[in-house]
Design an enzyme around this catalytic site. Structure first.
Site, PDB file in Angstrom:
ATOM      1  CE  LYS A  37     -37.752 -39.549  14.251  1.00 54.83           C
ATOM      2  NZ  LYS A  37     -38.536 -38.575  13.460  1.00 54.83           N
ATOM      3  CB  SER A 112     -36.252 -35.480  13.580  1.00 50.67           C
ATOM      4  OG  SER A 112     -37.513 -36.129  13.451  1.00 50.67           O
ATOM      5  CB  SER A 136     -39.089 -35.901  10.488  1.00 51.76           C
ATOM      6  OG  SER A 136     -38.882 -34.695  11.178  1.00 51.76           O
TER       7      SER A 136
END
Length: 542
Positions: A37, A112, A136
């Site tokens: 990420k 996210s 997330s």
């Protein structure tokens, strides 16, 4: 390969190959390719957090989590798209483009950690790093039919991770199975002296955490889910009865109230402190919804922050009672699965609702695992999550594996030990529990007796004591007990401390086995109070 906007950066194949060549072929993750990420540093490459204005600044070193995976033999392939500055649960708040669920181009991917989840779900990589502050690491797992592991806060280092809310942020993993997550989590678990929030794994499980999770709680009230989600949730409840030995209903109101504090309380100030400097001046590199949300944190007063801390402390105390008699809590991961059009029409409201069942976990210092739970009637993935107290990570993974029908590693019994059932003052958190802990005992599992036992409050001085007696006419549901593993020599020492009305015998359990346990006699209960109706000593005291 996916045609979605998964990446903010893909590594050159030569760099990927060179990393693979350096990996130790005997390492636990040798050759496993993983995505990162893009709020987690990878040496030599920028960390943008989906803000293109940050793309010109390469990281000087890799985040601790990345370094540990590299040492375990894993091979990075790129940085993944995300809701900008990790502020969102939808996966649409990115200048790099919006991801969608692998099951439907009309429905959100979740965020996210959108790109990491879709990369795993589409088979681009078997492992991805994500983060979880409000959910997330779990919401995208639910929307893409994969496994998301959110460890206890501090178990995985945040060194080299761009913060969202530094006290709450957790590095997490996405995989397609629990079995694939285990070696990754093992590699990532490390007490980092450079991370002030890092915490070592305790040498023995904290009080109340069982080695085997058999008692799972679910909400005692109807969950507010969209109709297709509600139908799938009912099916999940039916499925749970085949996984857990006991399913109990609890009030989750205090959990949900705590979760609302994350965006309705002063924690927005932490987001502003972390990334507010990137929000001025405005421009096309900024997601307007993220900017509007985070800038609200600028105006939160110090007194409001401390009032929020007090409110959270009060709610945390209310939730603690739930964990006295249960091992884990099963919840739907989300209340519904919105379309991209729904988010466009109401970007803040839809996102806030998605966090209903996830935002409280880090505020209350809980660990969680999100797992697939089949499909809704319309074919979209449905997911549930198992939540447990801090440092219950290992048995929670076992519970998640059992749910998924995967093998659960057998726990080896320490030599020179035995199982001992306790029903009263030796229960976790009660006055004499310290005797078991001092003797080196560990909570093995929670259980109920076989049918035919009754529970009495014995007369006598000192700490109130119960007496468990097999009468043959006790309730079919049995009496709540805890089964502890204790050293052999400790059993005799414990016998010396119990009243004459109690002695050691065999206690039949709900699974058909029998273990040693403290029992009373018919003579001892002639003048005692029958509290069988309560179902257990803790409930009788309450």
């Amino acid at each position: 390969m996916s045609d979605q906007p998964l990446w903010t950066l893909q590594l050159d194949p030569s760099e990927v190959d060179a990393s693979g060549a350096r990996a130790d072929p005997e390492a636990p993750l040798a050759g496993v390719r993983f995505a990162i990420k893009d709020n987690i540093d990878l040496a030599g490459h920028p960390t943008t957090a989906a803000c293109p204005a940050l793309a010109a600044r390469p990281a000087g070193s890799s985040a601790a989590a990345v370094r540990l995976l590299l040492e375990a033999g894993a091979v990075p392939v790129g940085k993944t798209n995300m809701d900008q500055f990790a502020t969102g649960l939808v996966g649409t708040r990115s200048p790099y483009g919006a991801c969608h669920s692998v099951a439907s181009p009309a429905h959100v991917s979740g965020g996210s950690s959108s790109g990491s989840a879709v990369a795993v779900a589409t088979g681009v990589v078997p492992l991805a790093l994500a983060t979880d502050t409000a959910g997330s690491g779990r919401v995208p797992a639910a929307f893409n039919g994969i496994v998301g592991v959110k460890p206890t806060r501090g178990l995985v280092s945040n060194t080299g991770v761009m913060p969202a809310v530094a006290d709450l942020d957790c590095v997490t993993t996405f995989t397609r199975t629990v079995s694939a997550a285990r070696p990754a989590i093992a590699a990532l678990t490390w007490a980092d002296p450079d991370d002030p929030r890092s915490r070592p794994t305790p040498p023995r499980a904290p009080a109340g955490i069982a080695g085997r999770m058999r008692v799972v709680a679910v909400p005692d009230a109807e969950t507010e889910l969209d109709p297709p989600h509600q139908e799938a949730w009912r099916a999940a409840l039916d499925r749970l009865r085949g996984v857990a030995a006991h399913v109990v209903r609890v009030d989750i109101g205090a959990f949900l109230d705590a979760g609302r504090l994350l965006y309705e309380g002063p924690w927005l100030a932490a987001r502003y402190a972390a990334v507010g400097r990137y929000l001025e001046p405005d421009g096309p590199h900024l997601d307007p919804t993220v900017r509007r949300i985070v800038l609200r944190g600028r105006d939160i007063a110090g007194a409001d922050v401390f009032a929020g801390f007090e409110r959270l402390a009060a709610l945390r105390r209310r939730t603690e009672a739930v964990w006295a008699d249960v091992d884990a809590l099963m919840l739907p991961t989300t209340p519904g699965h919105p379309r991209l059009a729904d988010v466009a029409a109401d970007p803040v409201g839809v996102n806030a609702r998605l966090g209903t069942y996830t935002t409280f976990a880090n505020l209350l210092d809980l660990c969680a695992v999100a797992v697939p739970a089949g499909e809704r009637a319309d074919g979209l993935p449905f997911g549930v999550q198992f939540v447990a107290p801090a440092f219950a990570d290992a048995p929670l993974l076992d519970l998640a594996a059992a749910w998924c029908g995967e093998p659960v590693p057998a726990a080896a019994a320490p030599p020179g030990s035995t199982l001992l059932a306790v029903a009263g003052a030796h229960l976790s958190g009660l006055p004499l529990n310290h005797q078991l802990l001092d003797a080196g005992g560990r909570l093995a599992f929670r259980a109920r007796t076989a049918p035919g036992y009754r529970l009495y409050r014995l007369n006598g001085p000192g700490v109130p004591r119960p007496g468990l007696l097999r009468t043959g006419d006790g309730p079919a549901a049995g009496i709540a007990v805890e089964v502890w593993r204790v050293p052999h020599q400790a059993v005799g020492a414990l016998l010396d401390t119990v009243p004459a009305a109690l002695g050691l015998g065999r206690v039949g359990l709900d699974d058909g086995t029998a273990v040693a346990g403290f029992l009373t006699t018919e003579d001892a209960v002639r003048d005692a109070t029958d509290v069988t109706w309560a179902g257990g000593w803790r409930a009788a005291l309450a």
